[in-house]
Design an enzyme around this catalytic site. Structure first.
Site, PDB file in Angstrom:
ATOM      1  N   HIS A 361       0.835  -1.205   0.000  1.00 55.37           N
ATOM      2  CA  HIS A 361       0.000   0.000   0.000  1.00 55.37           C
ATOM      3  C   HIS A 361       0.869   1.254   0.000  1.00 55.37           C
ATOM      4  CE1 HIS A 361      -3.669   2.317   1.397  1.00 55.37           C
ATOM      5  NE2 HIS A 361      -2.692   3.131   1.791  1.00 55.37           N
ATOM      6  N   GLU A 362       1.845   1.320   0.914  1.00 46.95           N
ATOM      7  CA  GLU A 362       2.644   2.541   1.048  1.00 46.95           C
ATOM      8  C   GLU A 362       3.552   2.761  -0.159  1.00 46.95           C
ATOM      9  OE1 GLU A 362       1.590   4.489   3.043  1.00 46.95           O
ATOM     10  OE2 GLU A 362       0.498   3.131   4.349  1.00 46.95           O
ATOM     11  N   HIS A 365       1.664   4.266  -2.963  1.00 43.00           N
ATOM     12  CA  HIS A 365       1.458   5.714  -2.896  1.00 43.00           C
ATOM     13  C   HIS A 365       2.575   6.436  -3.650  1.00 43.00           C
ATOM     14  CE1 HIS A 365      -2.079   6.523  -0.567  1.00 43.00           C
ATOM     15  NE2 HIS A 365      -1.677   5.837   0.487  1.00 43.00           N
ATOM     16  N   GLU A 385      -6.098   6.697  -2.550  1.00 46.75           N
ATOM     17  CA  GLU A 385      -6.104   5.659  -1.515  1.00 46.75           C
ATOM     18  C   GLU A 385      -6.494   4.302  -2.093  1.00 46.75           C
ATOM     19  OE1 GLU A 385      -5.533   4.915   1.829  1.00 46.75           O
ATOM     20  OE2 GLU A 385      -4.230   6.628   1.506  1.00 46.75           O
ATOM     21  N   HIS A 447      -9.933   7.883   2.963  1.00 45.02           N
ATOM     22  CA  HIS A 447      -9.873   6.461   3.279  1.00 45.02           C
ATOM     23  C   HIS A 447     -11.257   5.819   3.193  1.00 45.02           C
ATOM     24  CE1 HIS A 447      -6.233   8.083   5.281  1.00 45.02           C
ATOM     25  NE2 HIS A 447      -5.701   6.968   4.836  1.00 45.02           N
TER      26      HIS A 447
END
Length: 716
Positions: A361-362, A365, A385, A447
């Site tokens: 996920h990170e 980004h 997101e 989110h």
């Protein structure tokens, strides 16, 4: 052997494989890495990418003139993607008199012969602002930001915070603005940071968003089982430096504040090459999770999409574990090109936030920042997101780790009270996320608005109905009661990645994302493919647009046509293709007004007519001939109109006239500006029983622009 090759060989020779002994064995199988299509892109080398960017930079001046940009604007090449057939997609940022233009990015699409085929804009056309001398001081802008911050409490300015002049082109009319940052207590911890955009003339707040793009919730350190990680040997010991993945280094932040995770950071180093003990009693255990997760994320992007690292340049981003104290979060920060992982708190048993899907996920980004750079607010923030949830999930499938099998739950290993952070199959199950699109999507936390795209992706991949995936129950429940099968996660991911990297911009909203994914599906699988059809079905199933006609062999029967001189198959509408969903079919246009451009939003579906908006003297006509006006009752023309303008006041400088057989029946102008579409009705009783030529004629004066958007036109 040249110097660069020799250096690479030396690095490879120094690399050793570190084995971490923890609870269980890793499955050697890869879920999807060897079967994906590459999303239609060629692999590139660092030298090749540099050459492509240099070429794009050399072309920038001439291209700016071709695109009609002003003399104060400059294009700055950011990225180049090359299709397997040689077509190119060049992404540019914009500056105005040296100031960055927020919302000024664009993608220029070239055919393999080098000819420009189209351009995808965040803000179409030239940027015009009154000047670059602010009325508001930077100090005043900072004070406004401190008072207005909504994502952090007790906002203040620290030595890390800045106030930068920019041109804000996200709104209807570009303005000079300050991008000020402040620090306070927020979702990312006690030193969370927020950006606030302040109009440099009026002092009005234009936008605000979190700077750390977080996973958004509490977490639990993940025991990934017995895994292999890449380490490097130097001197008398080993470090957690992964030279096979861009020399990614995992650091022990030693509880540095999240605003500066490198403040007290140290490298993990030791004389032996065995790391961690599978529990939080060793500071190395969280580092093992992060090293493993980031390597799997790198491999997923490389083997699936031919992407070499976050910025496609082969460079790894540093990662910090044990950040801050009692930090219930993990986040990516593009300003430091780094990732941070907290250790959790007493609320979750003080377990680190280093789950496999969190790492994916990170790092994703970062990929979003390097491609579409979706604004982290409003609907684009929800898409930002969702992109990280989508690819974090795909990394979990790709890794094939038996202790953390792939599923569509986000953070299911994070020890949450309800067992997960988010669910892609049923986003609303957490009580906050949106499963279906609504007008409030741009106002809720990113989110939570991400649930719409997460739901779309799940339905595209898996379809509707109940399933067990990764040992967890899933149930794809559409918002419209539809029922259909999916195309598989690999195809769905290829479509999303191509849409993100090729057709989305910083201002893309949900309607535009639908258009981008439909185009991506057409690129990869064909305009009449089942894959593109299912994409449209999945968007309709989350309340965005309508499904395309089924290209398969068993389409639903069409209604019998009503009798009319035009043979129009749409009962109750004498117009052909009044909703523009068949492109220009049935219409005559003096310019390419009928479009599915992502720069504006259709009233229904994805196609509409975009008239005027030049900011200079111009005229356009859109018409349809032989329209049979009903012979009984009170016939009328109805349509939906949205007017946006740079003009002010009630004087009609720019106009849109509606005519039948050359007779003007109604006139609209910049004075009719509206926040959204407004239905208009024009009486056609004078033409009862006749066949007429219906036309919309736009006229714009020499100064300032007005845009007229027309959709869902009907005569009946």
């Amino acid at each position: 052997m040249n110097r660069k090759t020799a250096l690479a060989s030396a690095v490879a020779a120094a690399l050793t494989l570190g084995t971490v002994m923890v609870a269980s064995a890793q499955s050697p199988a890869l879920a999807s890495g060897t079967t994906a299509s590459g999303a239609g892109f060629r692999a590139t080398t660092e030298a090749g990418r540099t050459a492509d960017l240099e070429r794009a930079s050399k072309d920038a001046g001439a291209l700016a003139k071709t695109l009609g940009l002003g003399p104060d604007e400059r294009l700055v090449a950011k990225d180049v993607l090359v299709d397997t057939d040689g077509a190119r997609h060049v992404r540019y940022d914009r500056t105005y008199r040296g100031l960055p233009v927020v919302g000024g990015d664009l993608v220029v699409h070239y055919a393999k012969n080098g000819k420009v085929t189209s351009t995808t804009w965040a803000h179409e056309g030239a940027i015009k602002v009154a000047g670059v001398t602010p009325k508001l001081s930077g100090k005043d802008a900072t004070a406004t930001a401190e008072r207005s911050a909504k994502h952090v409490k007790q906002a203040r300015s620290t030595s890390l915070d800045t106030s930068q002049l920019v041109v804000w082109a996200v709104g209807k009319v570009p303005v000079l603005a300050y991008r000020s940052t402040v620090t306070g207590s927020g979702d990312a911890g006690a030193a969370s940071r927020e950006a606030v955009l302040v109009d440099a003339g009026s002092g009005a707040v234009l936008d605000q968003y979190e700077l750390e793009q977080t996973v958004g919730g509490t977490g639990n350190g993940v025991n990934v089982g017995q895994v292999s990680i890449e380490t490097s040997q130097g001197g008398s010991g080993y470090t957690l430096t992964d030279a096979l993945h861009g020399s990614t280094v995992v650091y022990d932040s030693y509880n540095s504040p999240q605003s500066n995770p490198a403040q007290n950071a140290r490298t993990f180093s030791k004389s032996s090459n065995s790391w961690g003990n599978g529990s939080t009693s060793s500071r190395e255990s969280a580092a093992v999770d992060a090293s493993y997760g980031l390597a799997k994320t790198w491999d997923f992007y490389k083997n699936t999409f031919n992407r070499s690292g976050i910025r496609n340049d082969g460079r790894g981003a540093p990662a910090y574990v044990h950040v801050d104290n009692q930090l219930l979060n993990a986040f990516y920060d593009d300003s430091c090109f780094c990732m941070s992982f907290g250790d959790g708190s007493s609320q979750n048993g003080n377990t680190p936030l280093t789950a496999l899907d969190v790492s994916g996920h990170e790092m994703s980004h970062g990929v979003t920042a390097a491609t579409a750079n979706l604004n982290y607010s409003g609907e684009s923030g929800g898409l930002n997101e969702a992109t990280s949830d989508i690819f974090g999930t795909m990394v979990e499938f790709y890794a094939g780790n038996s202790t953390d099998p792939g599923d569509y739950y986000i953070g299911e290993k994070l020890n949450m009270g309800n067992g997960y952070l988010r669910r892609m199959d049923n986003p609303a199950a957490d009580g906050s996320s949106l499963s279906c699109y609504s007008s409030r999507a741009g106002q809720v936390d990113v989110h939570y608005s991400s649930g719409i795209a997460n739901h779309f992706f799940y339905l595209t991949a898996e379809g509707t109905g109940a399933k067990t995936i990764g040992g967890l129950p899933h149930n794809g429940t559409p918002c419209n009661g539809d029922s259909f099968g999916g195309i598989g996660k690999d195809k769905a991911a290829a479509i999303w990645y191509r849409a993100l990297s090729t057709y989305m911009t910083s201002t893309t909203n949900y309607s535009s994302a639908r258009t981008a994914t439909l185009q991506a599906a057409a690129d990869l699988y064909g305009a009449n493919s089942q894959e593109r059809y299912i994409v449209s079905k999945a968007w309709a199933a989350v309340s965005i647009g309508t499904a395309l006609p089924d290209p398969g062999g068993n389409p639903s029967p069409s209604p019998s046509p009503t009798s009319s001189p035009t043979g129009n198959p749409n009962p109750g509408n004498a117009l052909t293709n009044g909703d523009f969903e068949q492109g220009a079919s049935g219409w005559t246009q003096s310019a390419n007004d009928i479009t599915n451009s992502t720069q504006q939003q259709a009233h229904g579906g994805s196609w509409y007519a975009w008239m005027m908006g030049y900011g200079s003297t111009a005229s356009e006509t859109l018409s349809q001939s032989n329209v049979a006006v009903p012979s009984s009752g009170s016939p009328k023309l109805t349509f939906w109109l949205k007017v946006t303008t740079q003009e002010s006041g009630s004087t009609a400088y720019d106009t849109l006239k509606v005519s039948a057989n050359g007779q003007t029946l109604a006139t609209y102008s910049n004075a009719n500006a509206s926040a959204g579409y407004v239905q208009k009705t024009v009486d056609l009783s004078a033409f009862r029983g006749q066949s007429v030529n219906l036309s919309f004629t736009g006229q714009e004066d020499a100064y300032l622009s007005t845009v007229f958007l027309i959709d869902d036109v009907s005569v009946g």
